[in-house]
Design a protein around this motif. Structure first.
Motif, mmCIF file in Angstrom:
data_model
loop_
_atom_site.group_PDB
_atom_site.id
_atom_site.type_symbol
_atom_site.label_atom_id
_atom_site.label_comp_id
_atom_site.label_asym_id
_atom_site.label_seq_id
_atom_site.Cartn_x
_atom_site.Cartn_y
_atom_site.Cartn_z
ATOM 1 N N SER A 129 68.895 -20.612 58.038
ATOM 2 C CA SER A 129 68.301 -19.484 58.765
ATOM 3 C C SER A 129 66.929 -19.136 58.221
ATOM 4 C CB SER A 129 69.187 -18.243 58.660
ATOM 5 O OG SER A 129 70.443 -18.505 59.186
ATOM 6 N N GLN A 130 66.769 -19.267 56.894
ATOM 7 C CA GLN A 130 65.478 -18.932 56.312
ATOM 8 C C GLN A 130 64.428 -19.981 56.626
ATOM 9 O OE1 GLN A 130 66.966 -18.325 52.415
ATOM 10 N NE2 GLN A 130 66.795 -16.113 52.541
ATOM 11 N N MET A 131 64.888 -21.169 56.946
ATOM 12 C CA MET A 131 63.946 -22.254 57.176
ATOM 13 C C MET A 131 63.731 -22.569 58.636
ATOM 14 S SD MET A 131 64.581 -24.995 54.362
ATOM 15 C CE MET A 131 64.274 -24.640 52.658
ATOM 16 N N THR A 132 64.283 -21.766 59.514
ATOM 17 C CA THR A 132 64.080 -22.028 60.932
ATOM 18 C C THR A 132 63.478 -20.773 61.551
ATOM 19 O OG1 THR A 132 66.378 -21.401 61.180
ATOM 20 C CG2 THR A 132 65.875 -23.733 61.325
ATOM 21 N N PRO A 133 62.767 -20.945 62.646
ATOM 22 C CA PRO A 133 62.193 -19.760 63.270
ATOM 23 C C PRO A 133 63.280 -18.863 63.845
ATOM 24 C CG PRO A 133 61.850 -21.694 64.629
ATOM 25 C CD PRO A 133 62.408 -22.178 63.337
ATOM 26 N N GLY A 134 62.893 -17.630 64.078
ATOM 27 C CA GLY A 134 63.811 -16.712 64.727
ATOM 28 C C GLY A 134 64.438 -15.745 63.744
ATOM 29 N N PRO A 135 64.922 -14.640 64.264
ATOM 30 C CA PRO A 135 65.572 -13.647 63.417
ATOM 31 C C PRO A 135 66.791 -14.265 62.737
ATOM 32 C CG PRO A 135 65.295 -12.835 65.667
ATOM 33 C CD PRO A 135 64.913 -14.268 65.677
ATOM 34 N N ILE A 136 66.982 -13.933 61.464
ATOM 35 C CA ILE A 136 68.088 -14.491 60.687
ATOM 36 C C ILE A 136 69.437 -14.161 61.326
ATOM 37 C CG2 ILE A 136 69.313 -14.112 58.504
ATOM 38 C CD1 ILE A 136 66.504 -14.208 57.197
ATOM 39 N N GLY A 137 69.561 -12.977 61.912
ATOM 40 C CA GLY A 137 70.814 -12.589 62.553
ATOM 41 C C GLY A 137 71.177 -13.494 63.723
ATOM 42 N N ILE A 138 70.167 -13.847 64.533
ATOM 43 C CA ILE A 138 70.402 -14.748 65.668
ATOM 44 C C ILE A 138 70.780 -16.131 65.152
ATOM 45 C CG2 ILE A 138 69.336 -15.891 67.672
ATOM 46 C CD1 ILE A 138 69.457 -13.056 68.261
ATOM 47 N N ASN A 139 69.993 -16.615 64.185
ATOM 48 C CA ASN A 139 70.260 -17.944 63.638
ATOM 49 C C ASN A 139 71.686 -18.061 63.122
ATOM 50 O OD1 ASN A 139 67.604 -18.576 64.114
ATOM 51 N ND2 ASN A 139 66.940 -18.185 62.036
ATOM 52 N N GLY A 156 60.965 -16.213 58.874
ATOM 53 C CA GLY A 156 61.102 -15.303 57.740
ATOM 54 C C GLY A 156 61.473 -13.894 58.139
ATOM 55 N N GLY A 157 62.227 -13.746 59.205
ATOM 56 C CA GLY A 157 62.798 -12.433 59.525
ATOM 57 C C GLY A 157 61.939 -11.560 60.403
ATOM 58 N N GLY A 158 62.472 -10.402 60.727
ATOM 59 C CA GLY A 158 61.892 -9.500 61.722
ATOM 60 C C GLY A 158 60.449 -9.105 61.481
ATOM 61 N N GLU A 188 82.948 -20.675 52.303
ATOM 62 C CA GLU A 188 81.813 -20.074 51.587
ATOM 63 C C GLU A 188 80.619 -21.039 51.565
ATOM 64 O OE1 GLU A 188 80.852 -17.237 50.425
ATOM 65 O OE2 GLU A 188 82.742 -16.135 50.406
ATOM 66 N N ALA A 189 80.921 -22.305 51.301
ATOM 67 C CA ALA A 189 79.840 -23.299 51.176
ATOM 68 C C ALA A 189 79.099 -23.448 52.497
ATOM 69 C CB ALA A 189 80.404 -24.642 50.737
ATOM 70 N N GLN A 190 79.844 -23.475 53.596
ATOM 71 C CA GLN A 190 79.195 -23.581 54.907
ATOM 72 C C GLN A 190 78.338 -22.355 55.176
ATOM 73 O OE1 GLN A 190 82.768 -24.386 57.243
ATOM 74 N NE2 GLN A 190 81.856 -26.292 57.972
ATOM 75 N N PHE A 191 78.807 -21.193 54.700
ATOM 76 C CA PHE A 191 78.018 -19.992 54.914
ATOM 77 C C PHE A 191 76.723 -20.035 54.120
ATOM 78 C CE2 PHE A 191 76.556 -15.685 54.501
ATOM 79 C CZ PHE A 191 76.592 -15.291 55.819
ATOM 80 N N THR A 192 76.791 -20.529 52.896
ATOM 81 C CA THR A 192 75.578 -20.655 52.081
ATOM 82 C C THR A 192 74.564 -21.559 52.777
ATOM 83 O OG1 THR A 192 77.067 -20.527 50.211
ATOM 84 C CG2 THR A 192 74.790 -21.053 49.720
ATOM 85 N N ASP A 193 75.066 -22.639 53.386
ATOM 86 C CA ASP A 193 74.181 -23.523 54.160
ATOM 87 C C ASP A 193 73.464 -22.749 55.263
ATOM 88 O OD1 ASP A 193 74.852 -25.676 52.725
ATOM 89 O OD2 ASP A 193 76.183 -26.578 54.217
#
Lengths: 190, 199
Positions: free
Chosen positions: B55-65, A27-29, B45-50
């Motif tokens: 990213s929200q459902m996996t660990p780690g910073p969203i930017g890295i994901n 869930g982000g930083g 666009e669709a792949q980006f939405t995925d």
């Protein structure tokens, strides 16, 4: 700030701890804040009083908060090698997990069990972010105006969507002015 | 092959710039990544939405994901095999982290040098109340939606607090981490398992 009671950490141990931090930051930083705080202060690698500094400076730099905190904390623990290992450690688990998803589970986000788990995890993560805020506020805020600043920053960012970077810049200027004035007065009296 | 080499170079330079100019964390980065990835035709666009969902459902910073995912998919969509695609994800992930790494290194060295200076100490402790407020804001942002329509109106974020049991989990996680020594990681694992059982 700098504590000489700091315990020596091996690079392997650091890698393992930061990989654990990276693997559970969901869930982000800001979600990393409670985990990194717990892991590094419990081991005596970084003092409780230094942690808010890490957070403040990690937010003034560009890039990802979680990565910036890892670099900063890693450097404070073991200088340059520490920064490198901490960054590698916290980035590797997310990297490998996303790679696995991109390669094998392209409809991961539609999986019902994943969705159920995340329905449970999301509210818990909010609580995990709130707790260090309360703990740090109790440690850092000794005066009424400190509490006022905490509440003002919180409301401005959360409800008026002011960017945190402006809050930090204004506070730096104010704090610098107050600090210089106090220093001058100390010298005059001392 | 020459085409792929081009994509690697573009991936690196795009993500380096994204890492350099993102202020305000992962969500601010997401829109920059979207612009680059869809603009270059690396993904649809669709792949980006995925990616956002994943990213929200996996660990780690969203930017890295999202950097990792975009790097892999960009090369794969251009016809690269598995190994080359993994190389693509390395390329974008390293590029997105590199600017912060260099900048933070300077900041932390200055901090270490100045940490015995009285004025600097004063500035850092003056910053603490505001920093604490920013964490509070991060928690509030995950609870409330704010919309501006004449005035300000608040509503709960259904995605995070859609059910009354969400509040029970919130309260339990809060109490456990506030008053016991339970590690936050254990709380996350437990919340995930409870979610699988009750929802």
């Amino acid at each position: 700030m700098a504590k000489n009671t700091r315990k020596e950490a091996s690079l392997w141990e650091m890698f393992a701890v930061f990989a654990k931090i990276g693997a559970f930051t969901i869930g982000g930083g800001y979600a990393m804040v409670p985990i990194i705080r717990d892991e590094v202060t419990r081991r005596g690698w970084i003092g409780n009083d230094e942690f808010p500094d890490i957070l403040a400076l990690a937010q003034t730099a560009p890039g990802l908060l979680a990565v910036n905190m890892s670099i900063f904390a890693g450097y404070r623990i073991r200088r340059f090698p520490g920064a490198l290992i901490a960054t590698l450690g916290s980035c590797l688990p997310p990297f490998l997990i996303i790679l696995a998803i991109a390669m094998f589970f392209t409809n991961f986000q539609d999986n019902i069990w994943v969705n159920k788990a995340f329905m449970g995890i999301r509210p818990a993560v909010v609580a995990l972010i709130a707790v260090p805020m309360v703990k740090m506020a109790r440690e850092a805020n000794k005066t009424w105006w400190a509490w006022l600043m905490t509440i003002a920053a919180m409301l401005l960012v959360a409800f008026l969507k002011v960017s945190p970077i402006y809050i930090l810049l204004v506070t730096i200027v104010l704090a610098l002015a107050v600090s210089l004035w106090a220093d001058k007065r100390r010298k005059r009296n001392g | 092959m020459a085409d792929l080499l081009n994509i690697y170079m573009e991936l690196f330079s795009s993500f380096f710039l994204i890492g350099l100019f993102t202020i305000g964390g992962g969500y601010a980065m997401l829109s920059l990544i979207e612009g680059q990835a869809v603009g270059h035709g690396w993904l649809t666009e669709a792949q980006f939405t995925d990616i956002v969902g994943i990213s929200q459902m996996t660990p780690g910073p969203i930017g890295i994901n999202s950097a990792t995912y975009v790097g892999y998919t960009a090369i794969q969509n251009a016809g690269g095999g598995q190994f080359l695609s993994i190389l693509g994800s390395c390329c974008s992930t390293v590029a997105v982290v590199l600017p912060s790494f260099l900048i933070m290194l300077i900041i932390v060295r200055v901090y270490t040098k100045l940490s015995s200076n009285g004025v600097f100490k004063g500035v850092m402790s003056g910053l603490r109340p505001a920093v604490v407020g920013l964490i509070g804001a991060a928690a509030l942002i995950l609870i409330f939606n704010v919309s501006f329509d004449g005035g300000i109106s608040l509503s709960l974020i259904e995605e995070n607090f859609g059910h009354w049991t969400s509040w029970v989990l919130f309260a339990a996680a809060f109490a456990l981490t506030m008053w016991t020594k339970v590690s936050p990681i254990l709380v996350i694992v437990a919340a995930g398992v409870i979610g699988m059982i009750i929802y």
